[in-house]
Design a protein around this motif. Sequence first.
Motif, PDB file in Angstrom:
ATOM      1  N   TYR A  14       0.818  -1.459  -0.306  1.00 47.53           N
ATOM      2  CA  TYR A  14       0.356  -0.272   0.284  1.00 47.53           C
ATOM      3  C   TYR A  14       0.780   1.369  -0.418  1.00 47.53           C
ATOM      4  O   TYR A  14       0.622   1.953  -0.823  1.00 47.53           O
ATOM      5  N   GLY A  17       3.135   1.187  -3.433  1.00 49.04           N
ATOM      6  CA  GLY A  17       2.785   1.487  -5.029  1.00 49.04           C
ATOM      7  C   GLY A  17       2.616   0.393  -6.201  1.00 49.04           C
ATOM      8  O   GLY A  17       2.464   0.099  -6.926  1.00 49.04           O
ATOM      9  N   SER A  18       3.623  -0.693  -5.038  1.00 48.27           N
ATOM     10  CA  SER A  18       4.335  -1.515  -6.202  1.00 48.27           C
ATOM     11  C   SER A  18       3.983  -3.036  -5.123  1.00 48.27           C
ATOM     12  O   SER A  18       5.233  -3.556  -4.131  1.00 48.27           O
ATOM     13  N   PHE A  49      -6.796  -4.263  -3.184  1.00 47.06           N
ATOM     14  CA  PHE A  49      -6.182  -4.339  -5.306  1.00 47.06           C
ATOM     15  C   PHE A  49      -6.758  -4.132  -5.973  1.00 47.06           C
ATOM     16  O   PHE A  49      -7.515  -5.104  -6.598  1.00 47.06           O
ATOM     17  N   SER A  55      -0.640  -0.944 -13.276  1.00 43.93           N
ATOM     18  CA  SER A  55      -0.249  -0.167 -12.256  1.00 43.93           C
ATOM     19  C   SER A  55      -0.995  -0.948 -10.954  1.00 43.93           C
ATOM     20  O   SER A  55      -1.554  -2.259 -11.648  1.00 43.93           O
ATOM     21  N   THR A  57      -3.189   0.032  -7.447  1.00 42.51           N
ATOM     22  CA  THR A  57      -4.450   0.873  -6.707  1.00 42.51           C
ATOM     23  C   THR A  57      -5.359   0.010  -5.524  1.00 42.51           C
ATOM     24  O   THR A  57      -6.034  -0.631  -5.722  1.00 42.51           O
TER      25      THR A  57
END
Length: 301
Positions: A14, A17-18, A49, A55, A57
């Motif tokens: 979180y 971001g990856s 997620f 991506s 998110t």
Amino acid sequence: MSYFDNLRTFVRIYELGSMSAAARDQRISPAVTSARISQLESHLGVRLFQRTTRSLTPTEQGRIFYDGACAVLEAVEAAEAGVGDATENPRGTLHIAAPLGVGRRLIAPHVPEFAREFPLVDVRLRMTDRKIDLTAEGLDIAFFLGRPEDSNLRIRKIADCERVLCAAPAYIAEHGHPKTGAEIDRGKHNCLNLRFPGATEFQWELSTPDGPRKFDVQGRFECDDSDVLTDWALQGAGIALRPVFEIAQHLESGALVTVVEDTPPLPVQMACLYTHRRHQDPKARLFMEFMIERMEGAVKG
């Protein structure tokens, strides 16, 4: 896999971001990272997620769960720290960051001594001259020189570090010995600059008879490693702005000499950053006190 491991992995994904970044951060494989999130999602019955090929998110449920997961992990850490003689015999892993010069000269040499005194604590020291994000990078403590931008973190000042502008005698013999900031302003001398992601123009703040003033400096060489700037200065490549504690031996030997003495640089603050909860963690608090005691003497002495 324990539920707490899954929570820790979720929190790092979180924040970073990856999944791949979280895997590197936790020293686990991407497959394990993915498996932990799948286990959490299966247990909760929701998607945490949204994943695409490009991506990742958090979902609305993921954003809600993040706050709760952080609270749980902080409560577990506090409970572990409060058990028995945690202050006398702390345990766990500390993630520390420091600028290259500070880390190499003032922190790294004392880590083995700290480890002998507190054998149950593992230290992960990351050294970089770039700006770091304490929370996003999962750090417990960050030592720094300068002014922090994040006012939400706690600051413990260590000392004011004297700085000088310096150059090799060979550079001075060829280009002259500037005495004031006006003589190095706007490309009048080759200034060696520290470059890191996000840096824009270079300005050196100097003390003038009219008060502090920023001078625009230019040069042919830039680097994101401050020790490289010292090496370049030693080779006669230009003028460098350096903390005295990092180049004291070169000043004493005459390999480097001070310049711009009539308008010297302002001192820079050395301090450490930490979150409120980290100050309650015995191992973090002990590490700060241990290192600060040794750093104060080295900087002031």
